[in-house]
Enzyme design. Sequence first.
Site, short mmCIF file in Angstrom:
data_model
loop_
_atom_site.label_atom_id
_atom_site.label_comp_id
_atom_site.label_asym_id
_atom_site.label_seq_id
_atom_site.Cartn_x
_atom_site.Cartn_y
_atom_site.Cartn_z
N ARG A 181 -18.61 -2.28 9.03
CA ARG A 181 -17.25 -2.07 9.54
C ARG A 181 -17.17 -0.71 10.21
O ARG A 181 -17.71 0.27 9.71
CB ARG A 181 -16.25 -2.10 8.36
CG ARG A 181 -15.61 -3.43 8.16
CD ARG A 181 -14.85 -3.49 6.87
NE ARG A 181 -13.82 -2.45 6.72
CZ ARG A 181 -12.94 -2.44 5.72
NH1 ARG A 181 -12.95 -3.38 4.82
NH2 ARG A 181 -12.05 -1.49 5.63
N ARG A 188 0.82 -1.20 0.00
CA ARG A 188 0.00 0.00 0.00
C ARG A 188 0.86 1.26 0.00
O ARG A 188 0.34 2.35 0.00
CB ARG A 188 -0.84 -0.02 1.28
CG ARG A 188 -2.31 0.20 1.05
CD ARG A 188 -2.91 0.13 2.43
NE ARG A 188 -4.31 0.37 2.46
CZ ARG A 188 -5.23 -0.60 2.54
NH1 ARG A 188 -4.88 -1.85 2.49
NH2 ARG A 188 -6.49 -0.26 2.66
P1 ADP Z 1 -9.94 -0.71 2.42
O1 ADP Z 1 -11.38 -1.10 2.25
O2 ADP Z 1 -9.77 0.73 2.82
O3 ADP Z 1 -9.09 -1.08 1.23
P2 ADP Z 1 -8.71 -2.74 4.12
O4 ADP Z 1 -9.70 -3.73 4.59
O5 ADP Z 1 -7.76 -3.19 3.04
O6 ADP Z 1 -9.48 -1.43 3.73
O7 ADP Z 1 -7.82 -2.23 5.34
C1 ADP Z 1 -8.40 -1.75 6.53
C2 ADP Z 1 -7.35 -1.00 7.33
O8 ADP Z 1 -6.28 -1.89 7.68
C3 ADP Z 1 -6.67 0.14 6.59
O9 ADP Z 1 -7.41 1.34 6.64
C4 ADP Z 1 -5.34 0.26 7.36
O10 ADP Z 1 -5.52 0.88 8.61
C5 ADP Z 1 -5.02 -1.21 7.65
N1 ADP Z 1 -4.20 -1.80 6.58
C6 ADP Z 1 -4.55 -2.81 5.72
N2 ADP Z 1 -3.55 -3.09 4.88
C7 ADP Z 1 -2.53 -2.24 5.18
C8 ADP Z 1 -1.22 -2.03 4.65
N3 ADP Z 1 -0.75 -2.76 3.62
N4 ADP Z 1 -0.46 -1.07 5.23
C9 ADP Z 1 -0.89 -0.34 6.26
N5 ADP Z 1 -2.12 -0.47 6.80
C10 ADP Z 1 -2.95 -1.42 6.28
#
Ligand code: ADP
Length: 288
Positions: free
Chosen positions: A223, A145
């Site tokens: 969520r 990310r």
């Molecule tokens: P989204 O629907 O925003 O893509 P995710 O389910 O992928 O959400 O992720 C939820 C949360 O988990 C993110 O907002 C972040 O806080 C954390 N997160 C997930 N993947 C990462 C990553 N690769 N790096 C940093 N934080 C992450």
Amino acid sequence: MAAITRFSKPLALSHIRRCLYSSSAAAVVSDESNPHVTSPFGNYKITRRDPSERNVQWVFLGSPGVGKGTYASRLSNLLGVPHIATGDLVREELASSGPLSKQLTEIVNQGKLVSDEIIISLLAERLEAGEAKGQSGFILDGFPRTINQAEILEGVTDIDLVVNLRLPESVLIEKCLGRRICSQCGKNFNVASINVKGQNGNPGISMAPLLPPSHCMSKLVTRSDDTEKVVKERLRIYNEKSQPLEDYYLNKGKLMEFDLPGGIPESWPKLLEALNLDDFEERQSAAA
Ligand code: ADP
């Protein structure tokens, strides 16, 4: 295009973890003032195998709400590789009431990114558990990310293909706000009915709601980070930190852009076609 060949040899992912835990997990939240943290993998490199000798190693990019999880999970069932979503790993950690849980809850509920060290630690643990079960290959969703995460990943293994799913931003907000999860079976649904008219030569987009079966209906939850304020912050952070990954993978010749034409009934067959997988099941049974 990545070769879609399956071999039984698992990646030596336990090495990732060994290297990872030789470094300290310094911060919990991503350090915006110092985005280029040292690689937690040190100088270690996994022995690289030719893609034809192992399973697919794909990454799904895309803004929050675009449907990465839905399409990555369908492809994982089709190809027989694990779908690994770092967001799910974070939510499992939150639910575990472990030592990190309280700090992570605050970060996630503000729409911020968790630190690279912690996210890689969770990912390495998941990969190692998969390796122990004989899994090979992966479809990563939500990782990398940041450019730093991509460089760390690049340092330990080869990614074959990066699929960037795209939808207009107005649709993304509606889709995040309509997202629901069944608290019992864990499946994702969406109650939003999207109807965006075409503008400036761009086609309109219609997406029917993805409603749950009646036995899930009373168990739906939202969520905690799917509120309008937090979704907008997640989109801002995505544009700032994750969008640069598109150029990063474009320059490596690995990026496949895919504008979703609508909901699952329209998009899924077109995605399979774009991935050259539309006759995958037939090819599999012919080869068996
Ligand atoms: P989204 O629907 O925003 O893509 P995710 O389910 O992928 O959400 O992720 C939820 C949360 O988990 C993110 O907002 C972040 O806080 C954390 N997160 C997930 N993947 C990462 C990553 N690769 N790096 C940093 N934080 C992450």
